[in-house]
Design an enzyme around this catalytic site. Structure first.
Site, PDB file in Angstrom:
ATOM      1  CB  THR A 159      31.757  16.866 -35.036  1.00 45.37           C
ATOM      2  OG1 THR A 159      32.167  17.727 -34.934  1.00 45.37           O
ATOM      3  CG2 THR A 159      32.290  14.999 -35.766  1.00 45.37           C
ATOM      4  CG  ASP A 160      27.724  16.232 -31.364  1.00 42.27           C
ATOM      5  OD1 ASP A 160      28.917  15.835 -31.789  1.00 42.27           O
ATOM      6  OD2 ASP A 160      26.818  15.448 -31.586  1.00 42.27           O
ATOM      7  CB  ALA A 161      29.925  19.702 -28.144  1.00 40.08           C
ATOM      8  N   GLY A 162      30.158  16.331 -29.644  1.00 36.71           N
ATOM      9  CA  GLY A 162      30.278  14.935 -28.464  1.00 36.71           C
ATOM     10  C   GLY A 162      31.775  14.615 -29.143  1.00 36.71           C
ATOM     11  CB  VAL A 173      28.739  11.800 -32.813  1.00 36.72           C
ATOM     12  CG1 VAL A 173      27.689  11.465 -33.474  1.00 36.72           C
ATOM     13  CG2 VAL A 173      29.407  11.283 -31.523  1.00 36.72           C
TER      14      VAL A 173
END
Length: 124
Positions: A10-13, A15
């Site tokens: 995932t990314d920082a969010g 997602v």
């Protein structure tokens, strides 16, 4: 094939990062051949190279989700094939990709053997 989304996907969010959908598809394709003990990973005997990808990112997968990758062959030619792979979460379509895979030996296009073609037909 079912895949759990981990933090590293995932990314920082939280997602799933876009390139990881492609990794999930590649993992699912490889896993199908591992389950059949197919010897398609020996470059000396020939192997597949991705030559085209057409992807639609429809909805996000998130950290902790369990997703499923489904694969089907759309078109089979002498030295290539086109497959469709979908990633779903609880039957909701998140991603769809259409991939052209070329079969090569010594980095040159080569005919897909009848044995390998039969394996694809059996798997998909």
């Amino acid at each position: 094939m079912k895949i759990r989304v981990y933090y590293e996907d995932t990314d920082a969010g939280g997602v799933v990062y876009h390139s990881n959908y492609l990794k999930f598809c590649e993992r699912a394709r490889s896993e199908l051949f591992f389950r059949k003990n197919a010897e398609i990973f020996d470059a000396k005997k020939g192997h597949f190279l991705l030559t085209r990808a057409n992807c639609a990112f429809l909805k996000p997968a998130k950290l902790g989700d369990m997703v499923e990758v489904k694969t089907k062959v759309l078109n089979f030619k002498k030295a290539s094939l086109v497959i469709e792979q979908e990633i779903l979460k609880e039957n909701e379509l998140l991603f769809r990709g259409e991939f052209t895979l070329a079969f090569v030996k010594d980095l040159k296009p080569a005919r897909i053997s009848e044995e390998l073609k039969g394996l694809f037909e059996e798997l998909f």
